[in-house]
Design a protein around this motif. Structure first.
Motif, mmCIF file in Angstrom:
data_model
loop_
_atom_site.group_PDB
_atom_site.id
_atom_site.type_symbol
_atom_site.label_atom_id
_atom_site.label_comp_id
_atom_site.label_asym_id
_atom_site.label_seq_id
_atom_site.Cartn_x
_atom_site.Cartn_y
_atom_site.Cartn_z
ATOM 1 N N LYS A 29 -15.390 -71.141 15.631
ATOM 2 C CA LYS A 29 -16.262 -72.066 14.811
ATOM 3 C C LYS A 29 -17.824 -71.733 15.138
ATOM 4 O O LYS A 29 -18.652 -71.581 14.263
ATOM 5 N N ALA A 30 -18.062 -71.654 16.639
ATOM 6 C CA ALA A 30 -19.531 -71.240 17.112
ATOM 7 C C ALA A 30 -19.872 -70.091 16.648
ATOM 8 O O ALA A 30 -21.036 -69.899 16.377
ATOM 9 N N ILE A 31 -19.073 -69.051 16.776
ATOM 10 C CA ILE A 31 -19.300 -67.617 16.408
ATOM 11 C C ILE A 31 -19.756 -67.588 14.847
ATOM 12 O O ILE A 31 -20.506 -67.082 14.457
ATOM 13 N N SER A 32 -18.718 -68.209 13.968
ATOM 14 C CA SER A 32 -19.196 -68.359 12.684
ATOM 15 C C SER A 32 -20.493 -68.989 12.184
ATOM 16 O O SER A 32 -21.212 -68.490 11.358
ATOM 17 N N THR A 33 -20.645 -70.108 12.953
ATOM 18 C CA THR A 33 -22.192 -70.606 12.627
ATOM 19 C C THR A 33 -23.342 -69.866 13.099
ATOM 20 O O THR A 33 -24.247 -69.800 12.602
ATOM 21 N N GLN A 34 -22.940 -69.126 14.239
ATOM 22 C CA GLN A 34 -24.212 -68.362 14.879
ATOM 23 C C GLN A 34 -24.329 -66.987 13.981
ATOM 24 O O GLN A 34 -25.515 -66.535 13.719
ATOM 25 N N ASN A 35 -23.299 -66.501 13.198
ATOM 26 C CA ASN A 35 -23.270 -65.430 12.293
ATOM 27 C C ASN A 35 -24.425 -65.866 11.180
ATOM 28 O O ASN A 35 -25.181 -65.130 10.763
ATOM 29 N N GLU A 36 -23.881 -67.123 10.747
ATOM 30 C CA GLU A 36 -24.564 -67.581 9.650
ATOM 31 C C GLU A 36 -26.184 -67.997 9.978
ATOM 32 O O GLU A 36 -27.075 -67.633 9.239
ATOM 33 N N LEU A 37 -26.591 -68.571 11.136
ATOM 34 C CA LEU A 37 -27.838 -68.683 11.594
ATOM 35 C C LEU A 37 -28.647 -67.130 11.792
ATOM 36 O O LEU A 37 -29.868 -67.296 11.333
ATOM 37 N N TYR A 38 -27.700 -65.961 12.097
ATOM 38 C CA TYR A 38 -28.534 -64.942 12.275
ATOM 39 C C TYR A 38 -28.989 -64.321 10.926
ATOM 40 O O TYR A 38 -30.064 -63.711 10.676
ATOM 41 N N GLN A 39 -28.075 -64.436 9.885
ATOM 42 C CA GLN A 39 -28.356 -63.921 8.459
ATOM 43 C C GLN A 39 -29.619 -64.924 7.936
ATOM 44 O O GLN A 39 -30.465 -64.140 7.379
ATOM 45 N N PHE A 40 -29.715 -66.186 8.541
ATOM 46 C CA PHE A 40 -30.692 -67.149 7.726
ATOM 47 C C PHE A 40 -31.934 -66.670 8.422
ATOM 48 O O PHE A 40 -33.008 -66.731 7.674
ATOM 49 N N ALA A 41 -31.857 -66.543 9.812
ATOM 50 C CA ALA A 41 -33.202 -66.205 10.705
ATOM 51 C C ALA A 41 -33.681 -64.966 10.248
ATOM 52 O O ALA A 41 -35.133 -64.963 10.091
ATOM 53 N N LEU A 42 -32.926 -63.811 9.945
ATOM 54 C CA LEU A 42 -33.168 -62.640 9.906
ATOM 55 C C LEU A 42 -33.986 -62.447 8.309
ATOM 56 O O LEU A 42 -35.194 -61.985 8.307
ATOM 57 N N LYS A 43 -33.329 -63.071 7.477
ATOM 58 C CA LYS A 43 -34.027 -63.217 6.069
ATOM 59 C C LYS A 43 -35.297 -64.064 6.270
ATOM 60 O O LYS A 43 -36.435 -63.567 5.524
ATOM 61 N N TYR A 44 -35.557 -64.957 6.928
ATOM 62 C CA TYR A 44 -36.767 -65.575 7.017
ATOM 63 C C TYR A 44 -37.839 -64.841 7.579
ATOM 64 O O TYR A 44 -39.043 -64.827 7.158
ATOM 65 N N LEU A 45 -37.437 -63.999 8.962
ATOM 66 C CA LEU A 45 -38.498 -63.326 9.453
ATOM 67 C C LEU A 45 -38.870 -62.255 8.584
ATOM 68 O O LEU A 45 -39.952 -61.817 8.554
#
Length: 465
Positions: A29-45
């Motif tokens: 569950k933590a890995i799944s959230t971390q993957n989503e956070l990565y996609q979101f953060a990279l798109k924002y950057l």
């Protein structure tokens, strides 16, 4: 004398662990959230600081923490409709998200540096690169995949069910990271985990971070990062060392002593490289004709084995060279430089110096060697200072004269000599650089970069480890 910024150093250890069914579910569950956070953060950057906003400065210092908190707040609001971070719903702790976003930002800032450099080329050059018109000296196209100029060195989004494997946990102030028994450890966010190794001798006061990683065979590892106070020795014996790329010399020291890769090692590495390239060529030809056949897999294993063997030989050699540099001195001063910087330098060098640059970089790997030197310095409780590499070899030692030198002559000993345009002296380029490195490492206020960039602070030109 330069002041020390910190008396601590870090090191990591890995341990085999076994997780319960509930802990594996929590990890997933933590890995799944971390993957989503990565996609979101990279798109924002990319949207905020990408190629369309090269002129916008990246945050630094406390600004990075502000940016990470902003990304986290936007993420939980848009993806989960939350106002505050909820570890029970997300599976990932706020601290783990912070540590992860710091890594993402660091990698993105490296990409931004290259983006700023490449962004200065003309629109015609960008078009030629994209349309694969640009060719190298051998007439081959430089961009066979037709990538745009801003794609080189960029960070990729996760695709095809790709995922991260590591979750960072934290050391809690209430002592949750503690030993239950010699083989059971209470880890923050995961609770009690079973460890196969005996942990009774661990000093829990030194634990900074804990990470849980899943390997391809579905087993788990616990990686613990420790920080330890460094009892530094008096700085009685100091040496400066210049990175060298001439023949098989790795360092030239401020005592005018060369540190070399032995000829037999170079010969053995060259043979292994030749054999590896042969199997790599056979593998590529087999793939082009028949796809990934059994023979393709065979060639792939052979070239991978030869590549690993060469890397191991060089790593062992680097360890011996590090001892040559470090053992007899209390303070070691080197340039802060990497392979990318060395390749960039080569553009301004003449053909004699630039010949075989990539081949030598395959033997002398600055990043790996610097890490080995740093590790040895820490183990021996000594001091390592990294100096900004700006014009270390171009300024005549003991003066403020900058020689716009080219290689004037090479003497019988193979040393690179240039003649000062100001004093008329014959100067050994590498020895001169080593003397400047030593002087500017101890006294950064004398660094020539402050003359060309007066807004810089002297403390920003050195890094003390």
């Amino acid at each position: 004398m330069v002041k020390k910024k910190s008396n601590k150093f870090g090191y990591t250890r890995q341990y085999h662990i076994s997780l319960s069914y509930q802990q594996i579910k929590l990890y997933e569950k933590a890995i799944s959230t971390q993957n989503e956070l990565y996609q979101f953060a990279l798109k924002y950057l990319y949207k905020t600081y990408g190629r369309k906003h090269i002129g916008r400065p990246l945050p630094f210092g406390t600004g990075i923490n502000y940016l990470n908190n902003k990304i986290k707040a936007m993420f939980i609001k848009e993806k989960y409709s939350l106002k505050r971070w909820n570890v029970k719903k997300l599976g990932l702790s706020s601290h783990a998200a912070d540590e992860f976003l710091k890594t993402v930002f660091t990698n993105f800032s490296q990409y931004r540096k290259r983006l700023e450099q490449v962004g200065k080329i003309s629109d015609t050059e960008k078009y030629n690169l994209r349309m694969n018109i640009t060719k190298d000296k051998n007439g081959k196209h430089k961009n066979p995949k037709h990538r745009s100029w801003y794609r080189k060195g960029s960070m990729n989004f996760l695709r095809n069910n790709n995922s991260f494997k590591t979750i960072t946990s934290q050391k809690l102030s209430n002592g949750n990271t503690k030993l239950v028994s010699p083989h059971h450890l209470n880890v923050a966010d995961f609770g009690e985990v079973m460890v196969f190794e005996n942990l009774k001798n661990i000093n829990f006061e030194e634990i900074a971070l804990t990470k849980i990683k899943r390997l391809p065979d579905d087993t788990f590892r616990l990686q613990i990062t420790f920080t330890r106070e460094k009892k530094r020795l008096p700085q009685n014996k100091v040496i400066g060392a210049d990175w060298n790329m001439f023949e098989n010399e790795v360092f030239r020291t401020s005592e005018n002593r060369g540190i070399f890769i032995p000829k037999q090692v170079i010969k053995k590495a060259s043979i292994l490289e030749f054999e590896k390239d042969k199997f790599k060529s056979l593998r590529d030809n087999e793939y082009n004709q028949h796809g990934k056949t059994v023979l393709w897999q065979k060639y792939q294993r052979k070239q991978a084995k030869l590549s690993t063997k060469k890397a191991n030989i060089l790593t062992e050699t680097y360890r011996r060279l590090a001892h040559e540099l470090v053992d007899d001195f209390d303070t070691i001063i080197i340039e802060k430089i990497d392979a990318f910087e060395m390749r960039k330098r080569s553009l301004s060098m003449n053909k004699l110096q630039n010949k075989g640059k990539n081949k030598r970089l395959a033997l002398i790997k600055p990043y790996e060697l610097a890490k080995i030197v740093e590790s040895l310095v820490n183990r021996q409780n000594k001091t390592l200072i990294k100096v900004d590499s700006y014009k270390t070899s171009q300024v005549e030692y003991g003066t403020k004269y900058e020689s716009k030198h080219e290689l004037k002559e090479v003497n019988e000993d193979g040393k690179r000599i240039y003649i000062s345009a100001y004093t008329g002296k014959k100067i050994d380029r590498d020895y001169n650089a080593a003397l400047n490195i030593k002087e500017w490492g101890l006294h950064p206020e004398k660094h020539v970069k402050l003359r060309d960039y007066p807004r810089l602070k002297a403390s920003n030109l050195v890094e003390i480890i």
